[in-house]
Scaffold this motif. Structure first.
Motif, mmCIF file in Angstrom:
data_model
loop_
_atom_site.group_PDB
_atom_site.id
_atom_site.type_symbol
_atom_site.label_atom_id
_atom_site.label_comp_id
_atom_site.label_asym_id
_atom_site.label_seq_id
_atom_site.Cartn_x
_atom_site.Cartn_y
_atom_site.Cartn_z
ATOM 1 N N GLU A 1 0.824 -1.207 0.000
ATOM 2 C CA GLU A 1 0.000 0.000 0.000
ATOM 3 C C GLU A 1 0.858 1.257 0.000
ATOM 4 O OE1 GLU A 1 -4.024 -1.703 2.192
ATOM 5 O OE2 GLU A 1 -2.417 -0.871 3.426
ATOM 6 N N GLU A 2 1.946 1.255 0.747
ATOM 7 C CA GLU A 2 2.829 2.419 0.768
ATOM 8 C C GLU A 2 3.500 2.621 -0.595
ATOM 9 O OE1 GLU A 2 6.724 4.200 3.190
ATOM 10 O OE2 GLU A 2 5.889 2.244 3.723
ATOM 11 N N ALA A 3 3.978 1.517 -1.191
ATOM 12 C CA ALA A 3 4.642 1.621 -2.490
ATOM 13 C C ALA A 3 3.672 2.083 -3.576
ATOM 14 C CB ALA A 3 5.257 0.277 -2.869
ATOM 15 N N ALA A 4 2.438 1.605 -3.523
ATOM 16 C CA ALA A 4 1.437 1.999 -4.520
ATOM 17 C C ALA A 4 1.108 3.483 -4.415
ATOM 18 C CB ALA A 4 0.176 1.162 -4.359
ATOM 19 N N GLN A 5 1.097 4.000 -3.208
ATOM 20 C CA GLN A 5 0.790 5.415 -3.020
ATOM 21 C C GLN A 5 1.915 6.311 -3.516
ATOM 22 O OE1 GLN A 5 -0.113 4.951 1.176
ATOM 23 N NE2 GLN A 5 -2.273 5.396 0.834
ATOM 24 N N LYS A 6 3.127 5.781 -3.588
ATOM 25 C CA LYS A 6 4.260 6.561 -4.083
ATOM 26 C C LYS A 6 4.386 6.487 -5.607
ATOM 27 C CE LYS A 6 7.095 6.087 0.107
ATOM 28 N NZ LYS A 6 8.337 5.486 0.685
ATOM 29 N N ALA A 7 3.762 5.487 -6.221
ATOM 30 C CA ALA A 7 3.847 5.300 -7.668
ATOM 31 C C ALA A 7 2.644 5.947 -8.355
ATOM 32 C CB ALA A 7 3.901 3.814 -8.001
ATOM 33 N N ASP A 8 2.764 6.114 -9.669
ATOM 34 C CA ASP A 8 1.647 6.646 -10.447
ATOM 35 C C ASP A 8 0.658 5.555 -10.804
ATOM 36 O OD1 ASP A 8 2.654 9.384 -10.669
ATOM 37 O OD2 ASP A 8 4.214 8.511 -11.925
ATOM 38 N N VAL A 9 1.157 4.389 -11.157
ATOM 39 C CA VAL A 9 0.292 3.264 -11.501
ATOM 40 C C VAL A 9 0.932 1.983 -10.980
ATOM 41 C CG1 VAL A 9 -0.551 4.397 -13.598
ATOM 42 C CG2 VAL A 9 1.314 2.759 -13.756
ATOM 43 N N THR A 10 0.100 0.967 -10.812
ATOM 44 C CA THR A 10 0.580 -0.344 -10.385
ATOM 45 C C THR A 10 0.138 -1.392 -11.391
ATOM 46 O OG1 THR A 10 0.464 0.252 -8.033
ATOM 47 C CG2 THR A 10 0.490 -2.091 -8.562
ATOM 48 N N LEU A 11 1.079 -2.224 -11.791
ATOM 49 C CA LEU A 11 0.786 -3.378 -12.641
ATOM 50 C C LEU A 11 1.107 -4.625 -11.834
ATOM 51 C CD1 LEU A 11 2.450 -2.218 -15.997
ATOM 52 C CD2 LEU A 11 0.076 -1.913 -15.272
ATOM 53 N N GLY B 1 -12.971 -14.692 -9.689
ATOM 54 C CA GLY B 1 -13.339 -14.963 -8.308
ATOM 55 C C GLY B 1 -12.194 -14.878 -7.321
ATOM 56 N N GLY B 2 -10.974 -15.113 -7.784
ATOM 57 C CA GLY B 2 -9.831 -15.070 -6.890
ATOM 58 C C GLY B 2 -9.429 -13.648 -6.557
ATOM 59 N N ALA B 3 -8.705 -13.484 -5.459
ATOM 60 C CA ALA B 3 -8.213 -12.170 -5.044
ATOM 61 C C ALA B 3 -6.706 -12.107 -5.236
ATOM 62 C CB ALA B 3 -8.564 -11.909 -3.589
ATOM 63 N N SER B 4 -6.164 -10.897 -5.216
ATOM 64 C CA SER B 4 -4.715 -10.712 -5.339
ATOM 65 C C SER B 4 -4.328 -9.430 -4.619
ATOM 66 C CB SER B 4 -4.291 -10.641 -6.812
ATOM 67 O OG SER B 4 -4.474 -9.338 -7.341
ATOM 68 N N ASP B 5 -3.060 -9.082 -4.685
ATOM 69 C CA ASP B 5 -2.597 -7.843 -4.069
ATOM 70 C C ASP B 5 -3.143 -6.612 -4.783
ATOM 71 O OD1 ASP B 5 -1.144 -9.102 -2.025
ATOM 72 O OD2 ASP B 5 0.574 -9.418 -3.351
ATOM 73 N N ALA B 6 -3.666 -6.790 -6.004
ATOM 74 C CA ALA B 6 -4.302 -5.672 -6.699
ATOM 75 C C ALA B 6 -5.519 -5.173 -5.932
ATOM 76 C CB ALA B 6 -4.698 -6.088 -8.112
ATOM 77 N N ASN B 7 -6.171 -6.046 -5.170
ATOM 78 C CA ASN B 7 -7.337 -5.626 -4.384
ATOM 79 C C ASN B 7 -6.986 -4.495 -3.433
ATOM 80 O OD1 ASN B 7 -7.896 -8.413 -5.347
ATOM 81 N ND2 ASN B 7 -9.780 -8.210 -4.162
ATOM 82 N N PHE B 8 -5.809 -4.581 -2.801
ATOM 83 C CA PHE B 8 -5.398 -3.555 -1.855
ATOM 84 C C PHE B 8 -5.241 -2.205 -2.552
ATOM 85 C CE2 PHE B 8 -3.031 -7.301 0.186
ATOM 86 C CZ PHE B 8 -4.095 -7.611 1.005
ATOM 87 N N VAL B 9 -4.628 -2.238 -3.737
ATOM 88 C CA VAL B 9 -4.353 -0.994 -4.468
ATOM 89 C C VAL B 9 -5.657 -0.361 -4.954
ATOM 90 C CG1 VAL B 9 -3.072 0.027 -6.382
ATOM 91 C CG2 VAL B 9 -2.109 -1.932 -5.157
ATOM 92 N N ALA C 1 -8.571 -0.642 -3.677
ATOM 93 C CA ALA C 1 -9.339 -0.130 -2.547
ATOM 94 C C ALA C 1 -8.873 1.254 -2.110
ATOM 95 C CB ALA C 1 -9.251 -1.100 -1.368
ATOM 96 N N LEU C 2 -7.636 1.604 -2.455
ATOM 97 C CA LEU C 2 -7.113 2.933 -2.156
ATOM 98 C C LEU C 2 -7.522 3.962 -3.208
ATOM 99 C CD1 LEU C 2 -3.489 1.935 -1.056
ATOM 100 C CD2 LEU C 2 -5.369 2.638 0.431
ATOM 101 N N GLY C 3 -8.238 3.505 -4.249
ATOM 102 C CA GLY C 3 -8.652 4.401 -5.316
ATOM 103 C C GLY C 3 -7.549 4.719 -6.302
ATOM 104 N N LEU C 4 -6.516 3.892 -6.331
ATOM 105 C CA LEU C 4 -5.356 4.130 -7.184
ATOM 106 C C LEU C 4 -5.444 3.305 -8.467
ATOM 107 C CD1 LEU C 4 -2.639 3.980 -4.385
ATOM 108 C CD2 LEU C 4 -3.600 6.034 -5.448
ATOM 109 N N PRO C 5 -4.785 3.753 -9.548
ATOM 110 C CA PRO C 5 -4.836 3.004 -10.810
ATOM 111 C C PRO C 5 -4.045 1.706 -10.737
ATOM 112 C CG PRO C 5 -3.405 4.918 -11.026
ATOM 113 C CD PRO C 5 -4.058 5.026 -9.684
ATOM 114 N N VAL C 6 -4.686 0.606 -11.144
ATOM 115 C CA VAL C 6 -4.040 -0.699 -11.091
ATOM 116 C C VAL C 6 -4.645 -1.604 -12.153
ATOM 117 C CG1 VAL C 6 -5.647 -1.507 -9.291
ATOM 118 C CG2 VAL C 6 -3.443 -2.658 -9.588
ATOM 119 N N LEU C 7 -3.804 -2.407 -12.765
ATOM 120 C CA LEU C 7 -4.236 -3.499 -13.628
ATOM 121 C C LEU C 7 -3.611 -4.771 -13.108
ATOM 122 C CD1 LEU C 7 -4.116 -2.402 -17.393
ATOM 123 C CD2 LEU C 7 -6.123 -2.732 -15.939
ATOM 124 N N CYS C 8 -4.402 -5.842 -13.081
ATOM 125 C CA CYS C 8 -3.913 -7.138 -12.641
ATOM 126 C C CYS C 8 -3.960 -8.105 -13.820
ATOM 127 C CB CYS C 8 -4.771 -7.650 -11.486
ATOM 128 S SG CYS C 8 -4.073 -9.080 -10.614
#
Length: 396
Positions: A171-181, A338-346, A348-355
């Motif tokens: 979560e900390e790293a995602a908040q410092k980045a512009d996007v997460t893949l 149906g499965g979850a991943s670490d993308a769920n955390f990102v 939920a923070l309202g940040l851009p992410v693709l899984c």
């Protein structure tokens, strides 16, 4: 669709080095990294770091976050080139569901009916292929001569058991980045834009022990009560709304001739929305058992929130589709799974992410787990091409 010259050159280069990429994938698979094998996890992370350094050189910044009873989390940052200020986080877990020793008895899958080659191994699909492809994607993007963003790799060793120690790092790293893949496997070639939320509930029944033959009436069976609870809990599921409830573990009692004083159950819950999460919480809490002497306690542990295609992620999906078209792939599909991943955390923070930016294959968590090696170049080129378009912060 015809690829642009630059995109064609990138995909051609990925094809040229595909044997090396697959070699790195297989090296990672040969090092077993079951989620509960701390020595294996440590060796696996050392190998992963070695591969990254071999292909990309020493990172400009790195930190190894101790995982305690879980595998460590490693962040490695490579500063971008050019004048852009883009910063991309690439996330992947190196732990697998497979206990150490699984590899020895693993049988390679047969080719598809059409003769298409498959490669198998514990964790090859979920998700060691994605790890290698992510490293090579940055390498190919650099080699193309075009500017690249700053890239931070985050490798965690506890995703399969809930990212218990790595979640705050992610979560900390995602908040410092512009996007997460997130380099999890694809859904048959589709990126993943929606995932269910997951609950890992522990239910404890505390009854009254008694001799099963001499004074059974004095006892209150925790096993009987918990069995009633489990049956009632299953009825809370609503598959039509995407909600599933599975009791996967059940333990209790102390001896066959003793009315059980204690019993526990592990319950896996999947929901597609916050509303369903709230409903499940309320309805499980409302379950009553027939013997009032038995106390039921529920530890509500919602491990990952539901992931949806939020407003921040929609432009990222559009950009990925544009890159795919430029590379001659046609329309890039997306999927809800149906499965979850670490993308769920990102998300939920309202940040851009693709899984689901990783492997193409099938059989996650199954003995038949495999990838199609002929897809490795295209998947690597897709991430590389996307990196090349993220040298500036993404604008919605």
């Amino acid at each position: 669709m015809t690829a642009s010259p630059a995109a064609a050159a990138l995909t051609a280069r990925a094809q040229e080095v595909s044997t090396e990429i697959v070699g790195d994938i297989l090296a990672l698979v040969r090092q077993e990294t079951g989620s509960y094998d701390l020595p294996g996890l440590a060796a696996g992370l050392d190998l992963l770091r070695e591969l990254a350094v071999r292909r990309l050189g020493q990172p400009d910044h790195e930190h190894r976050h101790p995982g305690g009873e879980c595998g460590d989390t490693l962040t490695m940052t490579y500063t971008g080139s050019g004048t852009g200020a883009g910063h991309v986080l690439l996330v992947g877990h190196y732990d697998t569901v497979w206990p150490t020793g699984t590899l020895a008895g693993w049988e390679q899958p047969q080719a598809s009916d059409d003769g298409r080659e498959k490669l198998g191994g514990p964790g090859i699909f979920d998700m060691k292929t994605g790890l290698a492809q992510g490293i090579w994607a940055l390498k190919l993007a650099r080699e193309s001569g075009a500017p690249v963003p700053t890239v931070t790799f985050l490798f965690n060793g506890d995703e399969e058991i809930g990212s218990l120690s790595s979640r705050p790092v992610i979560e900390e790293a995602a908040q410092k980045a512009d996007v997460t893949l997130v380099l999890e496997p694809t859904a048959h070639g589709a990126v993943k834009t929606a995932r269910k939320g997951t609950g890992i509930f522990q239910v404890t029944a505390t009854g009254v022990e008694a001799h099963a033959g001499l004074a059974p009436q004095d006892g209150a069976s925790a096993i009987t009560a918990l069995s009633e609870f489990v049956v009632a809990a299953a009825k809370v599921a609503a598959p039509d709304r995407g909600t599933t409830i599975n009791t996967g573990l059940f333990r209790g009692g102390s001896a066959i001739n003793v009315v059980a004083g204690q019993a526990t159950a592990g319950v896996d819950i999947r929901v597609g929305s916050q509303a369903e999460q709230d409903r499940v919480d309320a309805e499980l809490d409302a379950i009553e058992v027939s013997d009032p002497r038995v106390r039921i306690e529920i530890a509500h542990d919602w491990n990952r929130p539901p992931m949806t295609l939020n407003a921040a992620s929609a432009p990222l999906l559009d950009l990925a589709r544009e890159v795919a078209r430029e590379q001659g792939r046609g329309e890039l599909p997306d999927a809800a799974v149906g499965g979850a991943s670490d993308a769920n955390f990102v998300a939920a923070l309202g940040l851009p992410v693709l899984c689901g930016m990783g492997a193409v294959g099938d059989g996650a968590h199954a003995q038949g787990e495999f990838i199609y090696p002929d897809t490795v170049p295209a998947q690597t080129a897709l991430v590389a091409g996307l990196l090349g378009r993220l040298t500036q912060p993404l604008r919605g």
